[in-house]
Design a protein around this motif. Structure first.
Motif, PDB file in Angstrom:
ATOM      1  N   MET B   1       2.083   4.198   1.182  1.00 16.54           N
ATOM      2  CA  MET B   1       1.701   3.730   2.510  1.00 16.54           C
ATOM      3  C   MET B   1       0.235   3.954   2.797  1.00 16.54           C
ATOM      4  SD  MET B   1       4.386   5.595   2.041  1.00 16.54           S
ATOM      5  CE  MET B   1       3.441   7.011   2.440  1.00 16.54           C
ATOM      6  N   PRO B   2      -0.647   3.746   1.841  1.00 13.34           N
ATOM      7  CA  PRO B   2      -2.063   4.040   2.161  1.00 13.34           C
ATOM      8  C   PRO B   2      -2.614   3.113   3.243  1.00 13.34           C
ATOM      9  CG  PRO B   2      -1.716   3.854  -0.208  1.00 13.34           C
ATOM     10  CD  PRO B   2      -0.477   3.328   0.447  1.00 13.34           C
ATOM     11  N   SER B  46       2.643  -1.750   0.094  1.00 15.75           N
ATOM     12  CA  SER B  46       2.641  -0.573   0.958  1.00 15.75           C
ATOM     13  C   SER B  46       1.225  -0.189   1.402  1.00 15.75           C
ATOM     14  CB  SER B  46       3.304   0.613   0.249  1.00 15.75           C
ATOM     15  OG  SER B  46       2.453   1.135  -0.735  1.00 15.75           O
ATOM     16  N   THR B  47       0.234  -0.995   1.061  1.00 16.50           N
ATOM     17  CA  THR B  47      -1.154  -0.677   1.437  1.00 16.50           C
ATOM     18  C   THR B  47      -1.654  -1.612   2.533  1.00 16.50           C
ATOM     19  OG1 THR B  47      -1.715   0.254  -0.725  1.00 16.50           O
ATOM     20  CG2 THR B  47      -3.545  -0.570   0.602  1.00 16.50           C
ATOM     21  N   PHE B  48      -2.177  -1.008   3.593  1.00 22.03           N
ATOM     22  CA  PHE B  48      -2.838  -1.755   4.666  1.00 22.03           C
ATOM     23  C   PHE B  48      -4.347  -1.573   4.521  1.00 22.03           C
ATOM     24  CE2 PHE B  48       0.592  -1.406   8.277  1.00 22.03           C
ATOM     25  CZ  PHE B  48       1.442  -2.180   7.537  1.00 22.03           C
TER      26      PHE B  48
END
Lengths: 78, 78, 78, 78, 78, 78
Positions: B1-2, B46-48
């Motif tokens: 979730m970075p 999972s990366t924003f």
């Protein structure tokens, strides 16, 4: 390598101004950079400053948009 | 979730551009998302990534607004 | 003068590691700094990178603390 | 003295709206300020809320600008 | 309602100190709060300051963790 | 894809607690994620929440570290 972020509402501080002026921004940058030099001995060239201006409808205080909160406080003042 | 936040000045990188282009933004998003996949095994989904463009008068360096600081450095260069 | 902030959970990416290693952090710093050089022509010495590690109980996803959310997703997987 | 920062894409949630409305912002400010009162007993007047709206081309997900990622996901859906 | 965030490396500024001291933090808080009062006329009680200390291995500069970058610069100095 | 960052002081809300509990964090995550679902129609799985706990000596209010400011306000209260 300090990074200083200053968040303020986008509005003028004096009659006739609708936002923070370039001269006020320069004073904020100068002041906070010298504060880090004085207190923590950080060289001026290693400090970044970012000023973020936020529309008043995007800023909340007291559970309300900030302008509504100010009106509420003014109405309550003795 | 970075979550990756990239703050840059709002200005073009090439003559004729006044800001970061959509194509450059897409390359930043692609590059940093794959970096997190390669180094930390984080799935792409999972990366924003959030890119924040900051007006040059709102960015301080060396105790000055950044454009004044660049002029000062250019004048000092041998 | 870009500033890149990378927020990740404080946990290892490989068995036996309990957090991101110093070597992995160095690879993230190297990778993202070169990305800004390649895409926006920003000199390496003008880019700051800050890595923030967040305890898993402080990270929410799907309305739950992230470890509870992962268990929920794993249980639902076909 | 909590500070809550809410980052969302700058787009409407209903047909005809191009961005988050002032009324929706007020509901977010109200809701999150009361949540901190209920859960952590923080007085309303000690909570600041900042809503940051981010252009969709500045938001990345899945290694792509978010609108491209949504199209990709829609195309893959069964 | 300004919010000021000061990010610095977690290290002492004088021999024998391993981090920023409580007294130095108090001086930073005092200085920046008065700066906002002086420049933008913001009352002291409406300014929040958050100091974030970042481990040196989590801070990148020049494409390297900051301590490696400092060694590189020291080695290059004439 | 909202990102919500909640910054609070690292201290307990009830006698005997020295920090925010895991159960309180879970309630914050649940509450704010459902708020974004209700107000902006954002699916739970697209919202990230990050809770940052800040030591009281790193938090400034009223030009003072927050604990000194609270004492000052308590002394002034009628």
């Amino acid at each position: 390598m300090p990074i200083v972020t200053i968040q303020v509402t986008r509005e003028g501080t004096r009659p006739g101004n609708e936002s923070v002026t370039a001269e006020e921004k320069a004073r904020l940058i100068h002041g906070v950079s010298h504060l880090l030099l004085d207190v923590l001995n950080k060289p001026l060239e290693s400090t970044f400053v970012v000023i973020e201006e936020v529309n008043t409808e995007n800023w909340g205080w007291g559970g309300l948009p900030v302008e509504a909160y100010r009106r509420q406080r003014a109405a309550k003042a003795p």
